[in-house]
Design a protein around this motif. Structure first.
Motif, mmCIF file in Angstrom:
data_model
loop_
_atom_site.group_PDB
_atom_site.id
_atom_site.type_symbol
_atom_site.label_atom_id
_atom_site.label_comp_id
_atom_site.label_asym_id
_atom_site.label_seq_id
_atom_site.Cartn_x
_atom_site.Cartn_y
_atom_site.Cartn_z
ATOM 1 N N ALA A 88 -43.199 -53.007 -22.805
ATOM 2 C CA ALA A 88 -41.947 -53.535 -23.363
ATOM 3 C C ALA A 88 -42.175 -54.130 -24.747
ATOM 4 O O ALA A 88 -41.373 -53.927 -25.666
ATOM 5 N N GLN A 89 -43.285 -54.854 -24.925
ATOM 6 C CA GLN A 89 -43.602 -55.457 -26.222
ATOM 7 C C GLN A 89 -43.873 -54.381 -27.267
ATOM 8 O O GLN A 89 -43.405 -54.475 -28.402
ATOM 9 N N ALA A 90 -44.618 -53.344 -26.890
ATOM 10 C CA ALA A 90 -44.915 -52.263 -27.833
ATOM 11 C C ALA A 90 -43.636 -51.535 -28.243
ATOM 12 O O ALA A 90 -43.454 -51.201 -29.420
ATOM 13 N N GLN A 91 -42.734 -51.312 -27.292
ATOM 14 C CA GLN A 91 -41.469 -50.646 -27.623
ATOM 15 C C GLN A 91 -40.602 -51.538 -28.514
ATOM 16 O O GLN A 91 -39.963 -51.054 -29.449
ATOM 17 N N LEU A 92 -40.587 -52.835 -28.235
ATOM 18 C CA LEU A 92 -39.830 -53.774 -29.062
ATOM 19 C C LEU A 92 -40.396 -53.826 -30.478
ATOM 20 O O LEU A 92 -39.637 -53.793 -31.459
ATOM 21 N N ASP A 93 -41.719 -53.868 -30.592
ATOM 22 C CA ASP A 93 -42.358 -53.865 -31.911
ATOM 23 C C ASP A 93 -42.031 -52.584 -32.672
ATOM 24 O O ASP A 93 -41.736 -52.622 -33.874
ATOM 25 N N GLN A 94 -42.060 -51.455 -31.976
ATOM 26 C CA GLN A 94 -41.738 -50.180 -32.608
ATOM 27 C C GLN A 94 -40.280 -50.168 -33.075
ATOM 28 O O GLN A 94 -39.986 -49.752 -34.197
ATOM 29 N N ASP A 95 -39.361 -50.634 -32.232
ATOM 30 C CA ASP A 95 -37.945 -50.673 -32.612
ATOM 31 C C ASP A 95 -37.722 -51.580 -33.820
ATOM 32 O O ASP A 95 -36.979 -51.236 -34.735
ATOM 33 N N ASN A 96 -38.360 -52.749 -33.809
ATOM 34 C CA ASN A 96 -38.219 -53.679 -34.940
ATOM 35 C C ASN A 96 -38.771 -53.073 -36.228
ATOM 36 O O ASN A 96 -38.175 -53.221 -37.293
ATOM 37 N N LEU A 97 -39.913 -52.401 -36.126
ATOM 38 C CA LEU A 97 -40.509 -51.776 -37.305
ATOM 39 C C LEU A 97 -39.619 -50.651 -37.821
ATOM 40 O O LEU A 97 -39.418 -50.524 -39.030
ATOM 41 N N GLN A 98 -39.051 -49.860 -36.926
ATOM 42 C CA GLN A 98 -38.152 -48.786 -37.352
ATOM 43 C C GLN A 98 -36.922 -49.366 -38.054
ATOM 44 O O GLN A 98 -36.490 -48.850 -39.081
ATOM 45 N N ARG A 99 -36.385 -50.446 -37.524
ATOM 46 C CA ARG A 99 -35.234 -51.094 -38.151
ATOM 47 C C ARG A 99 -35.616 -51.647 -39.523
ATOM 48 O O ARG A 99 -34.868 -51.499 -40.495
ATOM 49 N N GLU A 100 -36.780 -52.250 -39.619
ATOM 50 C CA GLU A 100 -37.247 -52.795 -40.897
ATOM 51 C C GLU A 100 -37.439 -51.691 -41.931
ATOM 52 O O GLU A 100 -37.065 -51.838 -43.093
ATOM 53 N N VAL A 101 -38.003 -50.565 -41.495
ATOM 54 C CA VAL A 101 -38.203 -49.436 -42.410
ATOM 55 C C VAL A 101 -36.861 -48.889 -42.864
ATOM 56 O O VAL A 101 -36.678 -48.581 -44.043
ATOM 57 N N ARG A 102 -35.910 -48.767 -41.952
ATOM 58 C CA ARG A 102 -34.573 -48.294 -42.339
ATOM 59 C C ARG A 102 -33.960 -49.211 -43.395
ATOM 60 O O ARG A 102 -33.393 -48.739 -44.382
ATOM 61 N N LEU A 103 -34.083 -50.526 -43.176
ATOM 62 C CA LEU A 103 -33.544 -51.481 -44.147
ATOM 63 C C LEU A 103 -34.257 -51.348 -45.498
ATOM 64 O O LEU A 103 -33.615 -51.398 -46.549
ATOM 65 N N GLN A 104 -35.572 -51.181 -45.468
ATOM 66 C CA GLN A 104 -36.322 -51.015 -46.712
ATOM 67 C C GLN A 104 -35.869 -49.757 -47.452
ATOM 68 O O GLN A 104 -35.667 -49.788 -48.665
ATOM 69 N N VAL A 105 -35.705 -48.673 -46.721
ATOM 70 C CA VAL A 105 -35.301 -47.416 -47.353
ATOM 71 C C VAL A 105 -33.884 -47.538 -47.910
ATOM 72 O O VAL A 105 -33.630 -47.157 -49.058
ATOM 73 N N LEU A 106 -32.968 -48.073 -47.116
ATOM 74 C CA LEU A 106 -31.582 -48.209 -47.592
ATOM 75 C C LEU A 106 -31.500 -49.137 -48.803
ATOM 76 O O LEU A 106 -30.777 -48.856 -49.762
ATOM 77 N N SER A 107 -32.233 -50.227 -48.763
ATOM 78 C CA SER A 107 -32.254 -51.158 -49.895
ATOM 79 C C SER A 107 -32.840 -50.491 -51.132
ATOM 80 O O SER A 107 -32.314 -50.647 -52.244
ATOM 81 N N ALA A 108 -33.912 -49.742 -50.945
ATOM 82 C CA ALA A 108 -34.542 -49.061 -52.079
ATOM 83 C C ALA A 108 -33.625 -47.978 -52.650
ATOM 84 O O ALA A 108 -33.531 -47.821 -53.869
ATOM 85 N N ILE A 109 -32.931 -47.260 -51.785
ATOM 86 C CA ILE A 109 -31.983 -46.242 -52.266
ATOM 87 C C ILE A 109 -30.865 -46.905 -53.051
ATOM 88 O O ILE A 109 -30.479 -46.435 -54.125
ATOM 89 N N SER A 110 -30.351 -48.005 -52.527
ATOM 90 C CA SER A 110 -29.274 -48.722 -53.210
ATOM 91 C C SER A 110 -29.733 -49.227 -54.578
ATOM 92 O O SER A 110 -29.022 -49.077 -55.575
ATOM 93 N N ALA A 111 -30.920 -49.816 -54.623
ATOM 94 C CA ALA A 111 -31.455 -50.317 -55.900
ATOM 95 C C ALA A 111 -31.700 -49.169 -56.871
ATOM 96 O O ALA A 111 -31.430 -49.296 -58.074
ATOM 97 N N TYR A 112 -32.168 -48.046 -56.369
ATOM 98 C CA TYR A 112 -32.411 -46.900 -57.237
ATOM 99 C C TYR A 112 -31.103 -46.369 -57.812
ATOM 100 O O TYR A 112 -31.008 -46.079 -59.004
ATOM 101 N N GLU A 113 -30.098 -46.227 -56.959
ATOM 102 C CA GLU A 113 -28.809 -45.721 -57.439
ATOM 103 C C GLU A 113 -28.184 -46.682 -58.452
ATOM 104 O O GLU A 113 -27.623 -46.243 -59.461
ATOM 105 N N ALA A 114 -28.294 -47.990 -58.204
ATOM 106 C CA ALA A 114 -27.763 -48.971 -59.152
ATOM 107 C C ALA A 114 -28.529 -48.901 -60.474
ATOM 108 O O ALA A 114 -27.923 -48.970 -61.557
#
Length: 191
Positions: A83-109
């Motif tokens: 359960a902890q490994a799956q939670l860590d994986q989900d959190n990391l995937q969410r963090e990566v998505r946020l990083q990518v979306l933020s980077a795309i937004s900053a790049y477009e701006a």
């Protein structure tokens, strides 16, 4: 997003930890299944074959039943680790998505800002300075007008360079977020 999932080694490591935790849970669950053992033996009776003894051979099947120890603790620990490994994986995937979306937004701006301050704006500031110089030469404006036009041109150039610097930084952040080098076409679209 797909590139980030494919390229990011931290996501791959998190997926590996989930797989390892699943295997650990599977192993813990197998502990309650009895282990069958097959055995055989051979021995000679007193005196050996030459002196009237006999050879004895035999075999059997045995198994252990875990009646008192059902490995409940090991199974609970393995379940919690999964359960902890799956939670860590989900959190990391969410963090990566946020990083990518933020980077795309900053790049477009950054791309829009650099485009807004592109050649047309620079040419207009340079043209304004040239017209002011001509007006000064004709005696229609004072030296402060030339200084003002020069300052405006410097400001436009500085803003343009700042926009390009921000665009490069945003591109670097986007590459870091996706885990690898991105190739951009002339419009700034990722390939």
């Amino acid at each position: 997003m797909a590139r980030a999932v494919e390229r990011r080694t931290d996501l791959q490591a998190a997926a590996s930890r989930v797989i390892a935790a699943r295997k650990e849970l599977s192993l813990a669950n197998r502990e309650i299944i009895p282990n069958l053992t097959v055995f055989g033996f051979y021995r000679e009776e007193a005196g050996g074959r030459d002196k009237g003894g006999s050879d004895i051979t035999g075999g059997g099947i045995g198994f252990e039943l875990p009646l008192l120890d059902r490995y409940e603790g090991e199974r609970q620990i393995a379940t919690a680790e999964l359960a902890q490994a799956q939670l860590d994986q989900d959190n990391l995937q969410r963090e990566v998505r946020l990083q990518v979306l933020s980077a795309i937004s900053a790049y477009e701006a950054g791309r829009e800002r650099a485009d807004a301050l592109s050649d047309a704006v620079l040419e207009a500031a340079e043209s304004s300075l040239e017209l002011t110089r001509r007006s000064f030469a004709a005696g229609k404006v004072g030296a402060t007008a030339i200084t003002s036009a020069q300052n405006n041109l410097f400001d436009v150039r500085r803003d343009y360079l700042d926009a390009l610097g921000a665009l490069v930084t945003a591109g670097t952040d986007l590459e870091r977020a996706t885990g690898g080098l991105l190739v951009m076409d002339s419009r700034g679209a990722s390939q």
